[in-house]
Motif scaffolding. Structure first.
Motif, PDB file in Angstrom:
ATOM      1  N   GLY A  88       0.783  -1.136  -0.058  1.00  0.00           N
ATOM      2  CA  GLY A  88       0.036  -0.048  -0.120  1.00  0.00           C
ATOM      3  C   GLY A  88       0.796   1.268   0.136  1.00  0.00           C
ATOM      4  O   GLY A  88       2.113   1.196  -0.047  1.00  0.00           O
ATOM      5  N   ARG A  89      -0.016   2.269   0.138  1.00  0.00           N
ATOM      6  CA  ARG A  89       0.704   3.796   0.121  1.00  0.00           C
ATOM      7  C   ARG A  89       1.244   4.174   1.085  1.00  0.00           C
ATOM      8  O   ARG A  89       0.590   3.853   2.446  1.00  0.00           O
ATOM      9  CB  ARG A  89      -0.458   4.725  -0.161  1.00  0.00           C
ATOM     10  CG  ARG A  89       0.319   6.164  -0.680  1.00  0.00           C
ATOM     11  CD  ARG A  89      -0.815   6.921  -1.242  1.00  0.00           C
ATOM     12  NE  ARG A  89      -1.106   6.540  -2.472  1.00  0.00           N
ATOM     13  CZ  ARG A  89      -2.071   7.198  -3.252  1.00  0.00           C
ATOM     14  NH1 ARG A  89      -3.104   8.019  -2.471  1.00  0.00           N
ATOM     15  NH2 ARG A  89      -2.678   6.645  -4.371  1.00  0.00           N
ATOM     16  N   ILE A  90       2.481   4.597   1.351  1.00  0.00           N
ATOM     17  CA  ILE A  90       3.215   4.770   2.432  1.00  0.00           C
ATOM     18  C   ILE A  90       3.247   6.505   2.598  1.00  0.00           C
ATOM     19  O   ILE A  90       3.591   6.941   1.469  1.00  0.00           O
ATOM     20  CB  ILE A  90       4.653   4.238   2.565  1.00  0.00           C
ATOM     21  CG1 ILE A  90       4.638   2.882   2.657  1.00  0.00           C
ATOM     22  CG2 ILE A  90       5.426   4.982   3.505  1.00  0.00           C
ATOM     23  CD1 ILE A  90       5.733   1.982   2.817  1.00  0.00           C
ATOM     24  N   ALA A  91       3.083   7.017   3.758  1.00  0.00           N
ATOM     25  CA  ALA A  91       3.002   8.514   3.915  1.00  0.00           C
ATOM     26  C   ALA A  91       4.131   8.759   4.865  1.00  0.00           C
ATOM     27  O   ALA A  91       4.166   8.341   6.043  1.00  0.00           O
ATOM     28  CB  ALA A  91       1.637   8.663   4.579  1.00  0.00           C
ATOM     29  N   SER A  92       5.059   9.780   4.219  1.00  0.00           N
ATOM     30  CA  SER A  92       6.258  10.015   4.967  1.00  0.00           C
ATOM     31  C   SER A  92       6.088  11.626   5.399  1.00  0.00           C
ATOM     32  O   SER A  92       5.582  12.423   4.626  1.00  0.00           O
ATOM     33  CB  SER A  92       7.326  10.095   4.192  1.00  0.00           C
ATOM     34  OG  SER A  92       7.462   8.742   3.471  1.00  0.00           O
ATOM     35  N   GLY A  93       6.668  11.748   6.427  1.00  0.00           N
ATOM     36  CA  GLY A  93       6.778  13.470   6.981  1.00  0.00           C
ATOM     37  C   GLY A  93       7.721  13.589   8.157  1.00  0.00           C
ATOM     38  O   GLY A  93       7.882  12.764   8.754  1.00  0.00           O
ATOM     39  N   ASP A  94       8.042  14.763   8.218  1.00  0.00           N
ATOM     40  CA  ASP A  94       9.007  14.998   9.225  1.00  0.00           C
ATOM     41  C   ASP A  94       8.160  15.124  10.684  1.00  0.00           C
ATOM     42  O   ASP A  94       8.330  16.279  11.315  1.00  0.00           O
ATOM     43  CB  ASP A  94      10.183  16.324   9.148  1.00  0.00           C
ATOM     44  CG  ASP A  94      11.102  15.856   8.141  1.00  0.00           C
ATOM     45  OD1 ASP A  94      11.609  14.791   8.140  1.00  0.00           O
ATOM     46  OD2 ASP A  94      11.307  16.600   7.111  1.00  0.00           O
TER      47      ASP A  94
END
Ligand code: ADE
Length: 236
Positions: free
Chosen positions: A144-150
């Protein structure tokens, strides 16, 4: 084909580095970056540190040193409510959830004037990762889709937003920046994550307790990817 393998934390990559044959540290770079052979393949391995900038910097360095495919390994917070600690996520795509230029008319997650907001993982690497992950008994494997953020996500409302706004299955802090660099160079990538926490109020405690187990599981998947690649493979 030289494979670049990155993880943010020591426990995500240390044992891969220890397993290197003909391994040595790459000199004169401000990262823990090693080269050698793993499962018969030339590899570069780095502990890049936490966050999108660190991951992008090291990915770019790996490209400069000849990496032809990139695999990111590590832990993540679950967004999909079906996922539990220790389960595995293989990226189909990656998106940067902390990018917001909606006031200018761009979609949330879209970097202004970039043509895509989600970067697609390589199908061959993804299939190899899923096949490798299927080897664990009693462990759910989700593509699935992976969400990245700081941001370390530890809030049920944020989890709901990441699911609704992005259709994300897990949250972490590096993958989509690696994906962005790979897209620039037209290199294949895949992100392998194991769940260390459910990104809710207890996420900090779970993260500390379960990261060693989850990181070990993701590392095993990476070894399986390497075993599945033809030694003489010229591309993914
Ligand atoms: N990596 C592991 N757990 C995480 C979380 N809850 N948020 C962001 N990155 C993570």
């Amino acid at each position: 084909m030289t494979i670049g393998i990155l993880g943010a934390l020591p426990e995500e990559v240390e044992q891969l580095r220890e397993a290197l044959e003909d391994g040595g540290r790459v000199a004169d770079v401000p990262f823990e970056l090693y080269q050698g052979r793993l499962e018969g393949h030339p590899v570069l391995i780095a502990q890049c540190g936490v966050g999108k900038v660190n991951a992008a910097m090291v990915t770019q360095m790996m490209v400069h040193l000849g990496a032809e495919a990139i695999v990111f390994t590590g832990v993540a917070g679950a967004i999909d409510p079906e996922l539990s600690v220790g389960d595995l996520v293989i990226s189909t795509e990656a998106v940067q959830h902390d990018v917001d230029a909606t006031t200018l008319g761009f979609e949330v997650g879209q970097i202004p004037y970039e043509s895509v907001r989600c970067w697609r993982a390589d199908d061959t690497l993804r299939r190899l990762a899923s096949a490798s992950a299927a080897g664990f008994d009693g462990v759910a494997v989700v593509e699935g889709r992976i969400a990245s953020g700081d941001q370390f996500v530890a809030d049920p409302q944020k989890v709901a937003w990441l699911r609704d706004a992005f259709g994300a299955v897990c949250a972490e802090m590096e993958g989509a920046s690696v994906a962005q660099v790979c897209a620039k160079w037209e290199l294949p990538f895949v992100i392998v994550r194991s769940i260390s926490d459910t990104a809710d109020h207890g996420a900090d405690v779970d993260f500390l307790e379960f990261t060693p187990l989850a990181a070990a599981r993701a590392r095993q998947v990476v070894l399986g990817i390497l075993r599945g690649l033809e030694p003489s493979s010229s591309g993914c």
